[in-house]
Enzyme design. Structure first.
Site, PDB file in Angstrom:
ATOM      1  N   THR A  73      17.878 -19.411  30.782  1.00 16.77           N
ATOM      2  CA  THR A  73      18.591 -20.685  30.718  1.00 16.77           C
ATOM      3  C   THR A  73      18.780 -21.377  32.072  1.00 16.77           C
ATOM      4  OG1 THR A  73      19.688 -20.031  28.697  1.00 16.77           O
ATOM      5  CG2 THR A  73      20.752 -21.747  29.987  1.00 16.77           C
ATOM      6  N   HIS A 196      20.024 -15.432  19.451  1.00 16.18           N
ATOM      7  CA  HIS A 196      20.216 -14.088  20.032  1.00 16.18           C
ATOM      8  C   HIS A 196      20.805 -13.129  19.004  1.00 16.18           C
ATOM      9  CE1 HIS A 196      19.216 -14.662  24.221  1.00 16.18           C
ATOM     10  NE2 HIS A 196      19.987 -15.728  24.316  1.00 16.18           N
ATOM     11  N   HIS A 240      14.052 -23.131  26.737  1.00 12.75           N
ATOM     12  CA  HIS A 240      13.140 -22.023  26.424  1.00 12.75           C
ATOM     13  C   HIS A 240      13.156 -21.781  24.927  1.00 12.75           C
ATOM     14  CE1 HIS A 240      16.759 -19.745  25.733  1.00 12.75           C
ATOM     15  NE2 HIS A 240      17.198 -20.065  26.931  1.00 12.75           N
TER      16      HIS A 240
HETATM   17 ZN   LIG Z   1      19.794 -17.311  25.633  1.00 16.25          ZN
END
Ligand SMILES: [Zn+2]
Ligand SMILES: *[C@@H]1O[C@H](CO)[C@@H](O)[C@H](O)[C@H]1NC(C)=O
Ligand SMILES: *[C@@H]1O[C@H](CO)[C@@H](O)[C@H](O)[C@H]1NC(C)=O
Ligand SMILES: *[C@@H]1O[C@H](CO)[C@@H](O)[C@H](O)[C@H]1NC(C)=O
Ligand SMILES: *[C@@H]1O[C@H](CO)[C@@H](O)[C@H](O)[C@H]1NC(C)=O
Ligand SMILES: *[C@@H]1O[C@H](CO)[C@@H](O)[C@H](O)[C@H]1NC(C)=O
Ligand SMILES: *[C@@H]1O[C@H](CO)[C@@H](O)[C@H](O)[C@H]1NC(C)=O
Ligand SMILES: *[C@@H]1O[C@H](CO)[C@@H](O)[C@H](O)[C@H]1NC(C)=O
Ligand SMILES: *[C@@H]1O[C@H](CO)[C@@H](O)[C@H](O)[C@H]1NC(C)=O
Length: 478
Positions: A73, A196, A240
């Protein structure tokens, strides 16, 4: 005759008067840069995303964006606003140690406010302000840090509990204030957080992406309401992507290394290893052939294409996991089902990129770009001089509407004067233009009639001249 000449003059004058505020100041190109953290490029197709597709249809879409290594990040966010590779902007990871400063930086503990970590580069909001413009940031990483003695003109101190809607409302307020910003930066934590925890392959990611699409819908709605939708350049991207991990793909460093021989600065998927004094060779040898899915590099051997060598914050040894593999010190450490940070050549690490606005082409798809190219593009739109960077404006120039270079005014307002009102299939996109066209038309007709009546009254009943002026005045000013 005289009357008709006067009428024509009035007509032209009225037209000019009402058209002027619409031919938007050319020197006031506005840019809103939005990032949804961890929005992988192909999430656009995972579930229906009508709002994203709406932007694509009337704007531009880049299918493949190569971000920078490491695909985490903070390094990528700083690249978006500086155009530099991590080794050059200095934010080499979310967790860093600078041996010269003898200081640590850690996202986990929000220990990110030390200015010195950020000052190897100058982010775009500062350059924008130095050029005499104003910027506003809603939670964009780094915007609440004092960098080179400055903050953005307006910013919100980071607080993840502040809703997306509140962030949007602030941005709109700044764009529409008496001294409007020309650069807005808007950040949202998802779909990274959920990616995540669930893993990108989870079917539960569908609703998460739908929710992001609704958030974009809210942003579009509010921009339209504030009459900004057709006048500002909106860029929507991410830092990302995300890849699926598994408990079956864990690399446990304790199995290969003596804990007392090194400090683990950053964990996964790029382990940043600082060997203790005299232990470099021992640590390197122990790790070099430890696991088939772990590639270990001495700092000077890190592949050139990553541009990840020339910075003191890059540790003497880095160990990079293969995609989907997770590095832990020991098995009791936290493990997440989704991860990123891997090789930036991997498609799953890539973010999406869309843009819409007067500067951008309509319904245009580009195959690929580098994320370092966004910075020179932003500088071009903002008409500011770019700092030295690693991107290329030429490589992304084709995203822009060549008919509207920055030096020529935004011309759309003149088109409806020629009666080019679009049929219904142009949907909402054209509704704003349609509305203005109709309003403008009506105003011109009203003004025309007022002037026409004025002339009739003037020529026929000169005595009423004073009274008629009073009646006409408020209408003319409406
Ligand atoms: Zn992340
Ligand atoms: C761009 O900025 C320069 C000053 O740096 C100014 O002279 C010029 O008018 C600006 N151009 C536009 C289109 O705003
Ligand atoms: C680095 O900082 C730590 C405290 O954070 C201190 O104990 C140590 O002595 C410092 N090292 C040097 C070389 O100054
Ligand atoms: C963060 O935002 C929430 C929601 O607006 C608010 O209740 C809370 O007080 C804020 N926290 C801080 C530290 O400002
Ligand atoms: C992990 O290593 C094995 C053995 O070398 C290899 O076959 C496999 O492709 C690797 N996995 C990934 C994701 O690269
Ligand atoms: C795993 O590491 C943590 C700290 O990193 C330590 O507290 C814990 O004891 C370790 N567990 C094992 C089984 O070694
Ligand atoms: C957008 O472009 C594609 C081809 O690139 C075309 O098929 C499609 O009809 C266009 N859509 C609009 C709304 O212009
Ligand atoms: C990305 O940058 C590299 C040089 O760093 C260049 O060779 C490549 O063509 C660029 N890619 C695109 C799509 O512009
Ligand atoms: C990236 O840009 C910086 C600033 O101009 C420069 O110092 C650095 O050498 C560049 N990196 C590469 C790989 O070209």
């Amino acid at each position: 005759n005289m009357t008709s000449k006067l009428l024509w003059a009035s007509f032209i004058l009225a037209t000019l008067t009402f058209a002027t505020p619409l031919s938007l100041h050319p020197d006031q190109q506005k840019v809103l840069l939005v990032s949804f953290d961890g929005f992988r490029w192909d999430y656009l197709y995972k579930v229906p995303t009508p709002h994203f597709h709406y932007v694509m249809k009337y704007g531009v879409h880049v299918k493949q964006v190569t971000n920078i290594f490491i695909t985490k990040t903070y390094p990528n966010f700083y690249t978006l606003v500086t155009g530099l590779f991590a080794e050059s902007h200095g934010i080499v990871s979310n967790d860093m140690f600078d041996p010269i400063l003898n200081k640590s930086f850690s996202l986990d503990h929000m220990n990110i406010y030390d200015s010195e970590f950020w000052e190897e580069a100058t982010p775009i909001w500062i350059t924008n302000q130095r050029a005499g413009h104003t910027s506003g940031a809603a939670m964009w990483p780094g915007t609440d840090v004092k960098i080179h003695k400055s903050f953005p003109t307006h910013y919100m101190p980071y607080n993840e509990s502040v809703s997306f809607e509140d962030r949007v409302d602030k941005i709109i307020e700044w764009f529409t204030s008496k001294e409007p910003i020309n650069l807005g930066l808007l950040y949202w934590e998802d779909p990274d957080d959920m990616g995540h925890h669930l893993g990108p392959d989870s079917p539960l990611m569908g609703p998460v992406i739908s929710d992001i699409d609704n958030k974009l819908g809210y942003l579009i709605k509010m921009l339209k309401k504030a009459n900004l939708w057709n006048t500002l350049n909106l860029i929507i991207t991410s830092d990302h992507g995300m890849t699926q991990c598994s408990e079956n793909r864990i690399i446990e460093l304790d199995q290969y290394l003596d804990k007392d021989h090194y400090i683990l600065i950053d964990q996964s998927p790029v382990a940043a290893i600082l060997p203790k004094e005299g232990k470099f060779d021992e640590v390197y040898e122990a790790l070099a052939h430890a696991h088939p899915n772990l590639t270990v590099y001495k700092k000077e051997e890190i592949p050139e294409r990553w541009h990840y060598r020339h910075n003191d914050r890059i540790q003497p040894i880095i160990a990079v996991a293969d995609e989907g593999w997770y590095i832990l010190q020991n098995k009791s450490d936290d493990f997440l089902l989704g991860s990123h940070g891997y090789d930036n050549a991997l498609p799953e690490m890539h973010p999406m990129f869309l843009a819409h606005g007067p500067a951008f082409r309509n319904n245009f798809t580009k195959e690929s770009m580098n994320s370092t190219d966004l910075y020179p593009l932003l500088c071009h739109l903002l008409n500011i001089t770019a700092m030295p960077h690693n991107g290329s404006f030429q490589n992304v120039q084709d995203l822009l509407n060549s008919a509207t270079p920055r030096t020529t005014p935004y011309m759309k307002s003149t088109t409806f004067l020629h009666g080019s009102i679009k049929p219904k299939e142009y949907e909402q996109e054209e509704s704003y233009a349609y509305f203005i066209g109709v309003s403008l038309g009506s105003i011109i007709v009203i003004v025309f009639f007022v002037i026409f009546i004025k002339h009739l009254i003037h020529s026929q009943i000169p005595d009423l001249q004073d009274m008629q002026a009073e009646i006409a005045q408020p209408l003319l000013h409406a």
